[in-house]
Design a protein around this motif. Structure first.
Motif, short mmCIF file in Angstrom:
data_model
loop_
_atom_site.label_atom_id
_atom_site.label_comp_id
_atom_site.label_asym_id
_atom_site.label_seq_id
_atom_site.Cartn_x
_atom_site.Cartn_y
_atom_site.Cartn_z
N ARG B 199 4.09 14.33 -22.38
CA ARG B 199 4.90 14.93 -21.32
C ARG B 199 4.02 15.72 -20.36
O ARG B 199 4.24 15.72 -19.15
CB ARG B 199 5.96 15.84 -21.95
N PHE B 200 3.01 16.37 -20.89
CA PHE B 200 2.09 17.09 -20.03
C PHE B 200 1.39 16.13 -19.07
O PHE B 200 1.24 16.41 -17.88
CB PHE B 200 1.05 17.85 -20.88
N ASN B 202 2.57 13.36 -17.97
CA ASN B 202 3.55 13.00 -16.94
C ASN B 202 3.62 14.06 -15.85
O ASN B 202 3.63 13.75 -14.66
CB ASN B 202 4.95 12.87 -17.56
N ARG B 203 3.67 15.29 -16.28
CA ARG B 203 3.75 16.40 -15.33
C ARG B 203 2.53 16.40 -14.41
O ARG B 203 2.65 16.53 -13.20
CB ARG B 203 3.79 17.73 -16.09
N VAL B 204 1.37 16.26 -15.04
CA VAL B 204 0.14 16.29 -14.24
C VAL B 204 0.10 15.12 -13.26
O VAL B 204 -0.33 15.27 -12.12
CB VAL B 204 -1.09 16.31 -15.18
N LEU B 206 2.66 13.68 -11.85
CA LEU B 206 3.57 13.98 -10.75
C LEU B 206 2.97 15.05 -9.83
O LEU B 206 3.07 14.96 -8.60
CB LEU B 206 4.91 14.47 -11.33
N LEU B 207 2.32 16.03 -10.44
CA LEU B 207 1.66 17.07 -9.64
C LEU B 207 0.59 16.46 -8.75
O LEU B 207 0.47 16.80 -7.57
CB LEU B 207 1.04 18.13 -10.58
N GLU B 209 0.44 13.54 -7.47
CA GLU B 209 1.03 12.86 -6.32
C GLU B 209 1.49 13.85 -5.26
O GLU B 209 1.29 13.65 -4.06
CB GLU B 209 2.23 12.02 -6.77
N MET B 210 2.08 14.93 -5.73
CA MET B 210 2.55 15.93 -4.79
C MET B 210 1.39 16.56 -4.03
O MET B 210 1.45 16.77 -2.82
CB MET B 210 3.32 17.00 -5.55
N GLU B 211 0.31 16.85 -4.74
CA GLU B 211 -0.87 17.44 -4.13
C GLU B 211 -1.46 16.52 -3.08
O GLU B 211 -1.86 16.94 -2.01
CB GLU B 211 -1.94 17.70 -5.21
N PHE B 214 0.59 16.54 0.05
CA PHE B 214 0.48 17.81 0.77
C PHE B 214 -0.86 17.90 1.48
O PHE B 214 -0.95 18.28 2.64
CB PHE B 214 0.66 18.97 -0.23
N HIS B 226 -7.66 24.46 -4.73
CA HIS B 226 -6.60 24.58 -5.74
C HIS B 226 -6.62 23.37 -6.67
O HIS B 226 -6.57 23.48 -7.89
CB HIS B 226 -5.25 24.69 -5.02
N TYR B 230 -7.40 23.28 -10.73
CA TYR B 230 -6.46 22.68 -11.68
C TYR B 230 -7.13 21.54 -12.44
O TYR B 230 -6.92 21.35 -13.63
CB TYR B 230 -5.19 22.21 -10.97
N VAL B 234 -7.32 21.39 -16.39
CA VAL B 234 -6.75 20.27 -17.16
C VAL B 234 -7.86 19.56 -17.94
O VAL B 234 -7.69 19.23 -19.12
CB VAL B 234 -6.03 19.28 -16.21
#
Lengths: 552, 429
Positions: B199-200, B202-204, B206-207, B209-211, B214, B226, B230, B234
């Motif tokens: 799950r971690f 998965n979160r990373v 998604l993060l 992609e968002m990064e 942006f 930033h 990260y 990680v």
């Protein structure tokens, strides 16, 4: 290079000299200014009125006219550099930025929604007024000035900061004119318990510390190098430094020195200058009191010295005072000063926009030293309201304000914004006298967080400084990385996922997700299987994103 | 000024390079290049220590009851000196195991410093400067080492402080802040994800992609910074090296060699960290502020030091790491040569004028003593070493030019060690 200077302290236990000063410092005139502000609504609910009236009220600063002054100068320079500015920010971008800048915290999802759907053409200026009227304005400034006026070091282990924060927050919220506020700080005496402003002298004991600090904070002049030698880059001479220092020679700041003996913290001016405790260097033995770059007043041996200094500092005529604060406020809103470093207004250090700095300082000092009005002018300007999205052409500009600078949240902004999303961290923020004393670890969750995330001494607003430990904390600390209550209520609300995504985005990054993002999140949710899991993941991602931690 | 901008540039270059595959491991090839380059560089400057373990004795240990015994003096105290593996060097009977390692170490018995209050003295001995001097926030020696010889792209932080907060990076910025391990048996705080590994990930994902989106729009350097931070965090969570923080990986025999207790666990963790390439580790043992009941307390504290510290030196030696690892034992000052008359259980008070510290391995000439105090242990009679002299010595052993200037954010040049420092050449092999 730097001669170690040992500052010994005079401890005069039991000297109970207390100057009685009027505690009623509230000002009538700023309430008026609030009313007259163009486009403003009734915002002075929180500004208490006072019976004290200025004899000659200065002319009101015209925020719109000053905003124009800003834009004319900045656009002229952009024109000279043949750069085209980026367009105006979106409403969402503007709202998040101006909320963080004025009140130190991101807006709530509800407030964002209301703002985005508001069709009033004056909604931006109304929002500015609303934020300036919030008590969070003063608290945010108290965080900023508290850090400047009180350094966490071992000398201050037994000096409490809370009274200073309270004084600052109250004064900024009351929009006390800056000249009056600085005068109060510079001449403060009495018990800390009754007068929070004395904390400045308690936390900067010794004439060298206070001389350095007053120079940097209120005059925007770095004279500290001249303490030991003539300044290599500027015209400051060692005699100039010690001439300024003379004004602090009668200050006795009494603080508790160890955990055992309780001492009531008091600041007073005693009858004789303390030459033995703060010896003058040989090269400056016969220096008489002298204003920085100015005249030498005759000091009366029977009267306190500091008011004489304040008479010189806190005036429209002082060559540094107005510029220093205007430059600081500017830097708070734009991420860099018109002069950089922001506390170095030496002639040799050219501003990027000299006429603008001069003009703003003149408007500010002749207009009643009205900080809220200055903020109003800055935030109304096109320059401030530009998007931070660069164009291919202006991308490399970071001096001429062609696009807004992306800044990193301060630790205080980050903490307050995180907790505004996930709720408080379950600890009381209240400090008791005992807890504030010798404890080395800050006693409440916010202070601990701030200490953990605090960057270098003089961080650049645009530098992301956090390291691995900070990232680990944000990612993996069970308290910071999510909130079960919040997720339960989101999952229970049983709205369609699209609405929940929207809510999550609004409450963290103050905007609605775009179509592409919604598609991606929908896919993600399908893979995760369970809605609550997916929402928890999305909240985690949002809170750990640079879009969250940056003020853009 | 020049070096700062070069360094800034290489940091930016690194960020650009690494942002290609931010949360992947695709830049490991680049890491190897950097590592090889670093090895080349250190090879050219001669034999220098690559790591330093500072065993910090908070409170100020009594020199007359540890490394500089004066059995015939007025305030001699209760302890007897014993012979060590180094001829002619005698230390406290409470340090019998350490005595067997003395041929690897040097004692400085002529420390003489200017601060007599705990926080100011501890600041002074960590930074080489007086707190507040010139209005600058000075970096501690751990941050200096991290900044000067730490690998910028390392998966782990270059400065770890075990058992205490220690002193930070001051004006050189938070990239060189210590990672704090409060309880070695529990490892690094927040190192493990609160959700499952899958799950971690998965979160990373998604993060990431968002990064990317942006950054694509806003294109500011701090977005990349930033992302890089990260990425490092990680990577650290998932790295083999992070296992160095996990003491459960150690055999029970090595655990028992170091002994029990937080300080012992800290020493063991320090060896594990040095082994994976962390250049500075500080391990704190508090309780040395023995104003009262000095002798019983020093005896107990010595026992807490003796086993783990000697095990650490022996262990480093066995693993071939002692030559490249400097181990320092010290506190913020010594204690009064006279025994105070306070209460039933007398003690000794703060004493910065004359005191001792010990250094092992890492290019130190083994089995020697530098300097001496008079017969009471009250003043330095020979070879006085100041705080800055000591700092310069550490720098020299670590291959750091102590005269180098770093710039504060306000462009003020500050030397790593203040002017006038002279390294103690006599103890350098």
């Amino acid at each position: 290079m730097i001669r170690p200077v040992v500052v010994t302290l005079l401890l005069m236990a039991g000297m109970g000299f207390l100057a009685s000063q009027s505690s009623d410092f509230l000002v009538a005139q700023e309430s008026k200014s609030e009313k007259k502000a163009p486009g403003s609504v009734d915002t002075d609910k929180e500004s208490p009125k006072s019976a004290l009236a200025e004899t000659k009220p200065p002319k009101q600063m015209d925020a719109k006219a000053i905003a124009k002054l800003i834009d004319d100068d900045i656009n002229a320079q952009l024109g000279q550099a043949k750069l085209t500015a980026s367009p105006r920010s979106s409403d969402a971008e503007f709202m998040r930025r101006v909320s963080l800048d004025i009140t130190g915290v991101i807006p709530t999802a509800e407030r964002v929604v209301a703002f985005l759907s508001d069709s009033d053409p004056n909604k931006r200026s109304k929002l500015i007024d609303e934020l300036l009227a919030s008590s969070k304005y003063g608290h945010h400034l108290a965080d900023i000035w508290g850090n400047l006026m009180y350094h966490v070091d071992s000398d201050n282990r037994f000096v409490t900061k809370e009274p200073l924060i309270k004084y600052l927050a109250d004064s900024f919220n009351a929009n006390k004119p800056w000249d009056r506020m600085v005068r109060e700080i510079l001449t403060a005496d009495g018990e800390q318990e009754k007068k929070g402003e004395v904390t400045y002298f308690l936390a900067n004991r010794g004439v060298d510390k206070i001389t350095d600090s007053v120079g940097k904070l209120f005059l925007g002049v770095q004279i500290q190098c001249a303490q030991c030698h003539n300044h290599p880059f500027t015209h400051w001479k060692q005699t100039e430094y010690w001439g300024m220092a003379q004004f602090f020679y009668k200050v006795n700041a009494q603080v508790q020195r160890n955990a055992k003996t309780e001492v009531k913290p008091v600041v007073e001016e005693i009858s004789r200058p303390q030459r033995k405790i703060n010896p003058l260097p040989d090269s400056a033995k016969n220096v008489s009191p002298k204003f920085l770059g100015g005249g030498s007043p005759r000091l009366s041996s029977t009267k306190p010295y500091r008011p004489v200094l304040a008479d010189w500092v806190c005036t429209p005529e002082n060559p540094f005072f107005g510029k220093a604060i205007v430059n600081r406020v500017w830097a708070q809103y734009f991420g860099r000063g018109l002069v950089n470093p922001i506390d170095d207004l030496a002639d040799e250090n050219e501003p990027t926009h000299p006429a603008l700095l001069k003009g703003l300082a003149k408007e500010f000092t002749s207009g009643g030293f009205d900080l809220k009005q200055l903020v109003r002018a800055i935030t109304l300007s096109e320059a401030y309201q530009r998007t931070s999205i660069p164009t291919p052409e202006n991308k490399s500009d970071n001096v001429l304000y062609s696009h807004a600078a992306i800044r990193v949240m301060t630790p205080e902004q980050l903490f307050d914004s995180l907790t505004s999303v996930i709720g408080t961290l379950g600890e009381s923020g209240k400090l008791t006298g005992k807890m504030m004393g010798p404890a080395r670890t800050p006693p409440n969750a916010r202070d601990r967080f701030v200490a953990f995330f605090a960057g270098s001494e003089d961080p650049k607003a645009t530098d992301y400084e956090a390291g691995i430990p900070q990232a680990l904390r944000l990612m993996n600390n069970p308290r910071l990385s999510g909130s079960q209550n919040l997720l339960n209520s989101l999952a229970r609300s049983a709205g369609e996922p699209r609405k929940v995504f929207e809510k999550l985005y609004l409450m963290t990054v103050s905007r609605k997700p775009n179509d592409g993002e919604i598609t991606k999140l929908t896919e993600y949710m399908a893979r995760a299987g369970d809605a609550k899991t997916a929402y928890g993941d999305i909240l985690w991602v949002l809170l750990n994103s640079s879009e969250f931690v940056l003020n853009h | 000024m020049f070096s700062q901008s070069l360094q800034e540039k290489s940091r930016r270059d690194f960020i650009k390079l690494s942002s290609a595959g931010v949360f992947g491991l695709s830049y490991s090839g680049w890491m190897n290049v950097l590592a090889a380059r670093a090895a080349e560089k250190s090879g050219s400057t001669g034999k220098k220590a690559k790591a330093c373990i500072l065993l910090w004795m908070a409170g100020g240990p009594s020199h007359k009851d540890t490394f500089d015994l004066k059995p015939d003096s007025k305030g001699a105290g209760e302890f007897k000196p014993i012979d060590t593996s180094a001829e002619g060097i005698r230390i406290s009977e409470n340090l019998p195991l350490l005595a067997k390692q003395m041929h690897h170490g040097a004692l400085i018995r002529s420390m003489s410093t200017g601060e007599g209050a705990h926080p100011r003295a501890a600041f002074n001995m960590h930074t080489g400067y007086r707190e507040g001097q010139g209005g600058v926030a000075y970096p501690s020696i751990g941050s200096i080492v991290s900044h000067e010889i730490g690998k910028k792209d390392f998966t782990l932080p270059n400065y770890v402080s075990i058992g205490g907060r220690s002193y930070g990076s001051g004006f050189i910025g938070p990239k060189d802040q210590p990672l704090i391990v409060s309880d070695p048996s529990r490892g690094v705080e927040d190192l493990r994800s609160v959700v499952s590994g899958a799950r971690f990930d998965n979160r990373v994902g998604l993060l990431e992609e968002m990064e990317k989106a942006f950054y694509h729009t806003y294109q500011a350097d701090n977005i990349n910074d930033h992302k890089t931070t990260y990425h490092r965090a990680v990577t650290m969570m998932q790295s083999k090296e992070a296992k160095a923080f996990d003491l459960s990986q150690e055999s029970s025999s090595s655990k028992s060699a170091y002994g029990s207790g937080r300080f012992a666990e800290g020493c063991l963790m320090a060896r594990r960290l040095v082994e994976v390439g962390i250049p500075f580790v500080e391990v704190t043992l508090g309780g040395w502020d023995t104003h009262q009941d000095n002798f019983a307390r020093v005896k107990s504290l010595s026992a807490q030091v003796d086993k783990p510290m000697s095990a650490l030196i022996a262990d480093l030696q066995t693993r071939g790491l002692l030559d490249s690892t400097l181990v320092i034992w010290m506190g913020e000052f010594g204690r009064t040569p006279n025994i105070n008359a306070r209460g039933a259980k007398p003690g000794r008070d703060h004493y910065p004028r004359a005191w001792s510290l010990a250094m092992f391995g890492g290019g130190v000439k083994g089995g020697m003593v530098h300097g001496a105090t008079d017969k009471e242990g009250a003043s330095v009679s020979e070879g006085k070493v100041s705080c800055i002299d000591f700092m310069a010595t550490v720098c020299e052993l670590m291959g750091i030019d102590h005269t180098k200037e770093n710039e504060t954010p306000t462009k003020r040049p500050v030397r790593i060690v203040d002017k006038g420092a002279k390294a103690v050449k006599a103890i350098i092999a």
